[in-house]
Design a protein around this motif. Structure first.
Motif, PDB file in Angstrom:
ATOM      1  N   LEU A  50       0.874  -1.171   0.000  1.00 66.21           N
ATOM      2  CA  LEU A  50       0.000   0.000   0.000  1.00 66.21           C
ATOM      3  C   LEU A  50       0.906   1.214   0.000  1.00 66.21           C
ATOM      4  O   LEU A  50       1.716   1.391   0.914  1.00 66.21           O
ATOM      5  N   LEU A  51       0.778   2.050  -1.005  1.00 64.10           N
ATOM      6  CA  LEU A  51       1.700   3.165  -1.202  1.00 64.10           C
ATOM      7  C   LEU A  51       1.301   4.356  -0.331  1.00 64.10           C
ATOM      8  O   LEU A  51       0.163   4.819  -0.364  1.00 64.10           O
ATOM      9  N   LEU A  52       2.269   4.849   0.459  1.00 62.60           N
ATOM     10  CA  LEU A  52       2.033   6.004   1.334  1.00 62.60           C
ATOM     11  C   LEU A  52       2.494   7.303   0.685  1.00 62.60           C
ATOM     12  O   LEU A  52       1.880   8.348   0.879  1.00 62.60           O
ATOM     13  N   SER A  53       3.584   7.241  -0.060  1.00 64.16           N
ATOM     14  CA  SER A  53       4.085   8.436  -0.751  1.00 64.16           C
ATOM     15  C   SER A  53       4.958   8.014  -1.915  1.00 64.16           C
ATOM     16  O   SER A  53       5.497   6.902  -1.943  1.00 64.16           O
ATOM     17  N   GLY A  54       5.106   8.923  -2.890  1.00 62.83           N
ATOM     18  CA  GLY A  54       5.922   8.642  -4.062  1.00 62.83           C
ATOM     19  C   GLY A  54       5.127   7.971  -5.166  1.00 62.83           C
ATOM     20  O   GLY A  54       3.890   7.946  -5.142  1.00 62.83           O
ATOM     21  N   ALA A  55       5.840   7.415  -6.136  1.00 62.83           N
ATOM     22  CA  ALA A  55       5.203   6.769  -7.287  1.00 62.83           C
ATOM     23  C   ALA A  55       6.042   5.585  -7.732  1.00 62.83           C
ATOM     24  O   ALA A  55       7.270   5.582  -7.605  1.00 62.83           O
ATOM     25  N   ILE A  56       5.370   4.565  -8.264  1.00 64.52           N
ATOM     26  CA  ILE A  56       6.006   3.344  -8.733  1.00 64.52           C
ATOM     27  C   ILE A  56       5.552   3.082 -10.156  1.00 64.52           C
ATOM     28  O   ILE A  56       4.371   3.243 -10.470  1.00 64.52           O
ATOM     29  N   LYS A  57       6.474   2.688 -11.028  1.00 69.59           N
ATOM     30  CA  LYS A  57       6.067   2.306 -12.379  1.00 69.59           C
ATOM     31  C   LYS A  57       6.062   0.786 -12.491  1.00 69.59           C
ATOM     32  O   LYS A  57       6.929   0.103 -11.938  1.00 69.59           O
ATOM     33  N   ILE A  58       5.061   0.271 -13.191  1.00 71.56           N
ATOM     34  CA  ILE A  58       4.871  -1.161 -13.354  1.00 71.56           C
ATOM     35  C   ILE A  58       5.193  -1.531 -14.798  1.00 71.56           C
ATOM     36  O   ILE A  58       4.596  -0.995 -15.735  1.00 71.56           O
ATOM     37  N   LEU A  59       6.152  -2.442 -14.965  1.00 66.05           N
ATOM     38  CA  LEU A  59       6.628  -2.848 -16.281  1.00 66.05           C
ATOM     39  C   LEU A  59       6.286  -4.316 -16.532  1.00 66.05           C
ATOM     40  O   LEU A  59       6.298  -5.136 -15.615  1.00 66.05           O
ATOM     41  N   ARG A  60       5.999  -4.630 -17.787  1.00 69.50           N
ATOM     42  CA  ARG A  60       5.658  -6.000 -18.200  1.00 69.50           C
ATOM     43  C   ARG A  60       6.730  -6.498 -19.147  1.00 69.50           C
ATOM     44  O   ARG A  60       7.135  -5.777 -20.067  1.00 69.50           O
ATOM     45  N   GLU A  61       7.186  -7.724 -18.945  1.00 72.19           N
ATOM     46  CA  GLU A  61       8.172  -8.325 -19.836  1.00 72.19           C
ATOM     47  C   GLU A  61       7.474  -8.813 -21.099  1.00 72.19           C
ATOM     48  O   GLU A  61       6.422  -9.455 -21.019  1.00 72.19           O
ATOM     49  N   LEU A  69       6.118  -0.329 -20.318  1.00 69.12           N
ATOM     50  CA  LEU A  69       5.459   0.358 -19.208  1.00 69.12           C
ATOM     51  C   LEU A  69       3.955   0.131 -19.278  1.00 69.12           C
ATOM     52  O   LEU A  69       3.319   0.403 -20.294  1.00 69.12           O
ATOM     53  N   LEU A  70       3.377  -0.386 -18.180  1.00 70.46           N
ATOM     54  CA  LEU A  70       1.933  -0.601 -18.124  1.00 70.46           C
ATOM     55  C   LEU A  70       1.216   0.585 -17.493  1.00 70.46           C
ATOM     56  O   LEU A  70       0.263   1.118 -18.051  1.00 70.46           O
ATOM     57  N   TYR A  71       1.663   0.981 -16.295  1.00 79.27           N
ATOM     58  CA  TYR A  71       1.007   2.082 -15.600  1.00 79.27           C
ATOM     59  C   TYR A  71       1.862   2.530 -14.420  1.00 79.27           C
ATOM     60  O   TYR A  71       2.843   1.871 -14.056  1.00 79.27           O
ATOM     61  N   PHE A  72       1.477   3.658 -13.826  1.00 84.93           N
ATOM     62  CA  PHE A  72       2.092   4.148 -12.602  1.00 84.93           C
ATOM     63  C   PHE A  72       1.109   3.962 -11.455  1.00 84.93           C
ATOM     64  O   PHE A  72      -0.103   4.040 -11.659  1.00 84.93           O
ATOM     65  N   ILE A  73       1.614   3.725 -10.244  1.00 86.98           N
ATOM     66  CA  ILE A  73       0.755   3.779  -9.067  1.00 86.98           C
ATOM     67  C   ILE A  73       1.286   4.859  -8.139  1.00 86.98           C
ATOM     68  O   ILE A  73       2.499   5.071  -8.044  1.00 86.98           O
ATOM     69  N   GLU A  74       0.355   5.553  -7.478  1.00 85.10           N
ATOM     70  CA  GLU A  74       0.698   6.690  -6.636  1.00 85.10           C
ATOM     71  C   GLU A  74       0.138   6.500  -5.235  1.00 85.10           C
ATOM     72  O   GLU A  74      -0.427   5.454  -4.906  1.00 85.10           O
ATOM     73  N   LYS A  75       0.272   7.526  -4.405  1.00 85.71           N
ATOM     74  CA  LYS A  75      -0.168   7.481  -3.004  1.00 85.71           C
ATOM     75  C   LYS A  75      -1.613   6.997  -2.901  1.00 85.71           C
ATOM     76  O   LYS A  75      -2.489   7.453  -3.621  1.00 85.71           O
TER      77      LYS A  75
END
Length: 211
Positions: A50-61, A69-75
């Protein structure tokens, strides 16, 4: 702040008090730096983030051993594909990379399943997360199928700008090419064309969005 205070500060409007207390009792807090790999291809995932701060990018092989790049997830978000791997006890088919410095909590998969039957707010959160990530993956497919590379590039830069809350993108041409699964030469040529059109301005170590 203790763990319960951290959870309440971020999720008090999402989950009921009893669930907040249960989350706090099992959650573990983690910090990651920009560029860190949180989850890699082939990992067995035993915890859900569960993301509290920042951003993560999700990549698919992909089948050519590249990445997309599939999508970003944020707070406030979680990753639907991570949840699917947790629930199915299968290997990860995604790579999660910290787009910015990230703070998150990890929850054990056994609790995820228990809370689905116990708390309506948790069920709503999980289903909404699946729905939101599905829409973003469909958008990614649409971009691949129907958008020209210059349109995909501009959309990508706009998303990076929104997530980082700045008009200046610090990614290199090679990093952008990697995310969009193309070559650095193509990206450099398209950036020059977009600069000529007035959509952005190229600086020595950054790209400035003008629109």
């Amino acid at each position: 702040m203790n763990m319960l205070e951290v959870i309440k500060a971020n999720y008090s409007v999402v989950f009921e008090e009893k669930l907040l207390e249960e989350i706090a009792s099992v959650a573990k807090l983690y910090e990651f730096q920009e560029g860190d790999i949180l989850i890699d291809f082939g990992d067995y995932i035993k915890n859900m983030p569960l993301l509290l701060s920042g951003a993560i990018k999700i990549l698919r092989e992909d089948f050519d051993e590249g990445e997309l790049l599939l999508y970003f997830i944020e707070k406030g978000d979680t990753c639907a594909m991570t949840m699917a791997c947790c629930m199915g006890d299968t290997k990860s088919e995604i790579r999660a990379v910290a787009e910015t410095n990230v703070s998150l909590i990890m929850l054990p998969v056994i609790k995820m399943e228990e809370w689905l039957g116990k708390y309506k707010s948790w069920r709503n959160f999980v289903f909404n997360s699946y729905n939101n990530r599905l829409k973003e993956m469909l958008n990614a497919i649409d971009h691949l199928a129907f958008m020209h590379m210059d349109e995909r590039l501009l959309h990508y830069l706009s998303e990076k700008s929104k997530i980082n809350k700045t008009k200046f993108i610090l990614s290199t041409h090679q990093e952008i090419a990697y995310d969009l699964h193309t070559s650095r030469v193509v990206i450099s040529r398209l950036l020059k064309a977009l600069e000529h059109e007035g959509a952005l301005k190229l600086h020595r170590a950054s790209i400035e969005l003008l629109k």
